[in-house]
Design a protein around this motif. Sequence first.
Motif, mmCIF file in Angstrom:
data_model
loop_
_atom_site.group_PDB
_atom_site.id
_atom_site.type_symbol
_atom_site.label_atom_id
_atom_site.label_comp_id
_atom_site.label_asym_id
_atom_site.label_seq_id
_atom_site.Cartn_x
_atom_site.Cartn_y
_atom_site.Cartn_z
ATOM 1 N N ALA A 187 12.990 64.276 10.044
ATOM 2 C CA ALA A 187 12.797 63.183 9.480
ATOM 3 C C ALA A 187 12.104 62.087 9.385
ATOM 4 N N GLY A 188 11.880 61.527 8.599
ATOM 5 C CA GLY A 188 10.974 60.558 8.156
ATOM 6 C C GLY A 188 10.974 59.623 7.003
ATOM 7 N N GLU A 189 10.127 59.012 6.433
ATOM 8 C CA GLU A 189 9.917 58.710 5.347
ATOM 9 C C GLU A 189 8.873 58.905 4.343
ATOM 10 N N GLU A 190 9.527 59.269 3.370
ATOM 11 C CA GLU A 190 8.301 59.967 2.167
ATOM 12 C C GLU A 190 7.215 59.031 2.186
ATOM 13 N N SER A 191 5.938 59.720 1.895
ATOM 14 C CA SER A 191 5.032 58.730 1.021
ATOM 15 C C SER A 191 4.159 59.606 0.704
ATOM 16 N N GLU A 192 3.524 58.908 -0.578
ATOM 17 C CA GLU A 192 3.110 59.228 -1.882
ATOM 18 C C GLU A 192 1.102 59.110 -1.338
ATOM 19 N N ARG A 193 0.744 60.330 -2.428
ATOM 20 C CA ARG A 193 -1.149 59.866 -3.047
ATOM 21 C C ARG A 193 -1.186 60.116 -4.376
ATOM 22 N N ILE A 194 -1.544 59.751 -4.781
ATOM 23 C CA ILE A 194 -2.315 59.816 -5.959
ATOM 24 C C ILE A 194 -3.865 60.123 -6.283
ATOM 25 N N VAL A 195 -3.635 61.229 -7.650
ATOM 26 C CA VAL A 195 -5.295 61.926 -7.204
ATOM 27 C C VAL A 195 -5.409 61.636 -8.731
ATOM 28 N N GLU A 196 -6.706 61.190 -9.042
ATOM 29 C CA GLU A 196 -6.597 61.830 -11.336
ATOM 30 C C GLU A 196 -8.196 62.716 -10.932
ATOM 31 N N ASN A 197 -8.364 63.340 -12.300
ATOM 32 C CA ASN A 197 -9.756 63.723 -12.522
ATOM 33 C C ASN A 197 -9.073 63.114 -13.741
ATOM 34 N N GLU A 198 -10.090 63.977 -14.441
ATOM 35 C CA GLU A 198 -10.708 63.608 -16.714
ATOM 36 C C GLU A 198 -9.257 63.204 -17.047
ATOM 37 N N ASN A 199 -8.625 65.122 -17.226
ATOM 38 C CA ASN A 199 -7.303 64.789 -17.672
ATOM 39 C C ASN A 199 -6.335 64.583 -16.790
ATOM 40 N N LEU A 200 -6.233 64.329 -15.272
ATOM 41 C CA LEU A 200 -4.803 64.316 -15.007
ATOM 42 C C LEU A 200 -4.928 63.393 -14.445
ATOM 43 N N LYS A 201 -3.784 62.286 -14.088
ATOM 44 C CA LYS A 201 -3.337 62.041 -12.578
ATOM 45 C C LYS A 201 -1.624 62.469 -12.083
#
Length: 606
Positions: free
Chosen positions: A80-94
Amino acid sequence: MDKNQFTGLILMVALLAVYFTWFTPEPTVPEETANQEGAATTLTDSSYTVGDETKDVVPSDSLIAAENFTKYGIFAFAAAGEESERIVENENLKITFTNKGGRIKEVILKDHLDYTGSPFKPMDASKSQTNVIIDHRGRAIRLNDLNYSFIKSEVGDTLKVTYTLSEGSFSIQHVYSIPKKGFQIGLKIQSNNLTPILNPTAVTFEWNHAVNRAENTLEDSRRNANVRYYLSNETYGELSETSEDFEEETLTSQINWVSFKQKFFSTAIISEKPFQSGYINQKVDFSDSSSIKYMSMNLVIPYSDFIDGLSIKYYFGTNKYNVLKKVAPEFEENLDIGWGPLPIVNKFLIIPIFNLLQGVMSNYGLIIIFIVIIVRLILSPLTYKSHMSMAKMKAMKPELDELKEKYGEDMQKMQQEQMNLYRQVGINPLSGCIPLLLQMPILFSLFFFFPNAVEFRGESFLWAHDLSTYDSVVNLPFEIPFYGDHVSLFTLLMTLSTIATIWSNSQVSASLQGPMKTFQYLMPITMLFFLNNYASGLTFYYFISNMVTFGQTVLFRKLIDEDKIHRVLQENKKKNAGKKKSKFQQRLEDAMKANQEAQRNKKRKK
């Protein structure tokens, strides 16, 4: 209380005593939570015990929690629980991470757009999903359904993102490593004290993936997409690129990597220790024009590797040779640069030349022009030798005309005498063909290099807006069979220049006569239809190459003294008048005589 009431009470007490003594049900223990041999583990419907310590799993008064326990067992606490997201970036990818399964949810290539002009997603949250499945006594526990906890994000030379699934006595941790630059993402899965509690019989990595459409031409995109793999026994394999039917393959050997490949991009998983076995498939969904193919992999992870610490890495990037070859053994197979000897030509000649030019100039049209010049300079000795052979043939044209007039329609006798003449003057009939044949590997290797080089993608030159696809100067209101619904100007210029080159060479050579002289013009007309939908970078290369070849022909014609060649050939004729035939010439004449005899026998039978 009368006698009857007292007797009834005694009977009721007696019945209850008998029931609770012999008929009361024992507390049930779920099968998957029973003690494992050699492990002091006890699990009831609401708790589990490791040694002397008892842990609550779910509150016994919660119906939902009880259902979660039935489905997830000891992992029910994380259901049980809510979904949470995190965004990480480098020079080529998000990269978008989610706590659901502690996994990568979506990836964007920052420097590349799709056919709509939007950032290209090699992994789309709505179309692609990875999952780790732990099998325990027939129950498949899908870690994607569970809520991991985000622990930390460490910034340094390599960014680290950590998710954990922990109840106290056991844990599963996902540690991602993202370099500052590049297309690879490392993942280390570590578990602690999981064996005495779960003791799974198998662990599976699953990836269901709809390949996002990146290019404008859907048909070409589907023809260049498939599942590819490399096994530990150094065997490379792939499903069919051109097939649009459902295809599948079971891999019984250990697997180093599996990729979902399309024309310019690949999405893949590579394991430090080989996967035990696997299953792959692909199909086309014609109702979905935003995806080119649906692909999936199901890879078996040895449980010992999962417990000891599983190290894998993802690749979300371009099919660029210099990048692919650093990812894993034979990973450059995700770039189509030909078959047979052609990859050798591309790897050790064309690509190094291209990389050198790319380092000093940014205009890709000019790069193509300089590639033509360098390649033509490399081939100039062969071109000169071929041109000299044609000049010798032309110098002998008067003698050849005399033979034709003497022997008339007896073509076999004519050919025999022609070979004798060539022998006497010192002409090898194959000397003009061999240099051309030696040039063919380079010609064909470029046929693969230009359409598949991601460096040309989105690069414009003159009227071509993208050198990786066709240049359209006129869009037709109808479609011409085998040609298309547009006019590619570079292809048209290539065809005209090819015809001009053939005409120029025919002025030097006398080897082709009659219908064959006309037939040689059919090839460029055929290529006009064939290459109209090909990359404009390729047809532009052929056009410039034809122009340089035409210039070489004019130059060689000025440098070669045909009168001098004729005098030398006549002197050779006198010297070789009594000379014996070479073994090759003798075999060639014997073959011609055998063919002549076969023709005569055929006529007699008729």
